[in-house]
Design an enzyme around this catalytic site. Structure first.
Site, PDB file in Angstrom:
ATOM      1  N   CYS A   1      41.223 -65.879  83.605  1.00 48.23           N
ATOM      2  CA  CYS A   1      41.543 -67.494  84.092  1.00 48.23           C
ATOM      3  C   CYS A   1      42.229 -67.371  85.367  1.00 48.23           C
ATOM      4  O   CYS A   1      42.098 -68.232  86.287  1.00 48.23           O
ATOM      5  CB  CYS A   1      42.402 -68.171  83.042  1.00 48.23           C
ATOM      6  SG  CYS A   1      44.046 -67.388  82.608  1.00 48.23           S
TER       7      CYS A   1
ATOM      8  N   GLU B   1      34.643 -73.058  86.201  1.00 45.50           N
ATOM      9  CA  GLU B   1      35.051 -71.528  86.035  1.00 45.50           C
ATOM     10  C   GLU B   1      33.745 -70.527  86.116  1.00 45.50           C
ATOM     11  O   GLU B   1      32.946 -70.975  85.208  1.00 45.50           O
ATOM     12  CB  GLU B   1      36.002 -71.285  84.788  1.00 45.50           C
ATOM     13  CG  GLU B   1      37.448 -71.463  85.201  1.00 45.50           C
ATOM     14  CD  GLU B   1      38.143 -70.981  84.053  1.00 45.50           C
ATOM     15  OE1 GLU B   1      39.109 -69.792  84.075  1.00 45.50           O
ATOM     16  OE2 GLU B   1      38.109 -71.398  82.956  1.00 45.50           O
TER      17      GLU B   1
END
Length: 489
Positions: free
Chosen positions: A293, A390
């Site tokens: 992340c 992402e």
């Protein structure tokens, strides 16, 4: 010396851990865990049901009162013993991480060091839980403020850092005096099971830590979330799932910690040390194959140095060795599964259709396993999906900017706000960006920000709360206040 893979997996306890003992799932079901470098089955693990989840909460609720009354020094020593044990068995942990998650063995060893530090850090924090005793401003009463453990906590960890994400939650919960139910990711439960064995040997009492790997997370978690005995939820994972869990937690008004998705910008200004920026970019992008992340997702580079930065980054990325994590010399291991690899390639293809230029990579690697070539994309259009989503893979899209204001606007043009990276030698600019960039963490001329002694967490839709640092233990404590009569009255 590297542990033998067959020995590590073959001797591993793979059942549920509830109330201090290993046991099969209630329905005797199991699920398989795969090696992403080969696609082959590593082993089978007991598959917890909703009933097993309830049994785990039964144990945690029963143990909570006595565990909360346990001396902080005792909790501290348990964590310190666990730190020593994980450190002593570092090679075993690293081998297991590489086998079930795929990262190169050198990176897995680094994760063991990092993950173990949470045990040591919170061993030290356990004996420093404070409070205060003061006189009220009017002098009539005394104010006594103290902190107590929140209570039984549900800890849900992701697959990408199977040791560090577990210790980052378990360690502060133990330090604070909370009992726990750990639900590790179904893709990588083995490291958590080995850690559970270490913690039990270190002296964690029965019922304090309960571990329920499952392939049906929704059924297990939903049953726990509606039980009034559960008082805390800590989740690391996607923003999409986090939103659903936040909605579910409202029913019981659960205390929540959420470490969710990211879309980290990596800003390179014209005054930066470009070689240092490239080195930082490799760390920020390729750690864990980009499956983090905190991974740099968007490379925003000032026009005057964009060509130099892109050329040097391309050269370094093209030289990376892709292969199984257990093989010597590997820089980039496999992605976690075929679905993840397909998503990465879809994002790359979308950018290329929009006009992006592939400078290196841009395709999967043929053969067994879920490998993807390290990729640099230049001339990426602002509407490309991989600038909004992402990537979670070894893909670096480069976008040019002209001014500092443009860079800040581009960096903040996302629903996420976990981390950002900046390379510049200008102190004034650094101070401005500290205030203007919307992220919970900022790396200044560094490509890695994660540290057990620092508060890890984001803003906007990247989450709530902090893990690590002096703030980390507060997530498992509630503040209580008592007003006392004036002792001199």
């Amino acid at each position: 010396m590297t542990s033998k893979p067959n020995t590590v997996v073959g001797t591993l306890e793979s059942r549920l851990f509830i109330n201090g003992r290993w046991r099969n799932a209630e329905n005797d079901k199991t699920f398989q865990v795969y090696n992403p470098a080969t696609g082959e089955v590593l082993t089978s693990v007991s598959d917890a049901s909703a009933a097993d989840g309830r049994a785990a909460l039964d144990a945690a609720a029963s143990a909570q009162r006595q565990w909360a009354r346990t001396a902080p020094r005792v909790r501290s020593e348990i964590l310190r013993s666990a730190f020593d044990a994980v450190t002593a068995r570092a090679e075993e942990f690293a081998t297991l991480i590489t086998l079930e998650m795929g990262k190169p063995l050198a990176e897995a060893r680094a994760e063991v060091t990092y993950g173990a530090e949470y045990l040591r850090w919170f061993a030290e924090e356990a004996v420093r839980i404070g409070g205060r005793y003061t006189t009220a401003p009017d002098g009539r009463t005394r104010l006594l403020v103290h902190k107590r453990p929140v209570g039984p906590s549900l800890l849900i960890t992701p697959w990408n850092f199977p040791l560090a994400m577990a210790t980052r939650k378990i360690a502060p919960a133990i330090a604070a005096g909370c009992t726990m139910i750990l639900k590790p990711a179904a893709l990588t439960p083995l490291t958590s099971l080995l850690l559970t064995n270490v913690l039990a040997d270190a002296g964690v009492p029965a019922g304090v830590l309960n571990v329920v790997p499952t392939s049906t997370a929704g059924a297990v978690v939903s049953g726990l979330m509606t039980d009034s005995r559960l008082r805390k939820l800590s989740f690391t994972g996607s923003t999409e799932v986090g939103r659903r869990l936040l909605a579910d937690s409202a029913t019981q008004v659960l205390r929540t910690s959420m470490e969710l998705g990211g879309n980290a910008p990596f800003l390179v200004f014209e005054d930066a040390d470009i070689d240092a920026a490239v080195e930082g970019a490799l760390q920020a992008k390729l750690r864990n194959m980009g499956e983090a992340c905190t991974a740099a997702n968007r490379f925003l580079v000032q026009e005057s140095v964009a060509d130099e930065f892109t050329d040097k980054l391309t050269q370094r990325m093209a030289a990376m060795v892709v292969g199984p994590g257990m093989s010597a010399g590997t820089h980039i291991g496999p992605l976690i599964d075929e679905e993840s690899r397909a998503k990465v390639h879809e994002l790359v293809e979308n950018a290329v259709r929009g006009g992006a230029v592939v400078r290196t990579g841009g395709s999967p690697v043929d053969g067994p396993g879920y490998f993807y070539r390290p990729t640099v994309l230049a001339d990426v259009e602002p509407d490309a999906r991989l600038l909004r989503e992402e990537i979670f893979g070894p893909v670096a899209p480069v976008v040019r900017f002209a001014t500092e204001d443009q860079a800040v606007a581009a960096a903040n043009n996302t629903e996420y706000g976990l981390v950002a990276y900046v390379y510049t030698k200008d102190t004034g600019r650094t101070l401005r960006l500290l205030e203007e960039i919307e992220s919970g963490m900022l790396g200044i001329n560094v490509g890695v920000v994660s540290n057990p002694a620092a508060p890890f967490g984001g803003v906007k839709q990247s989450g709530l709360g902090r893990e690590g640092g002096t703030e980390g233990i507060d997530e498992y404590l509630e503040t209580r206040y008592a007003g006392l009569s004036d002792p001199y009255a």
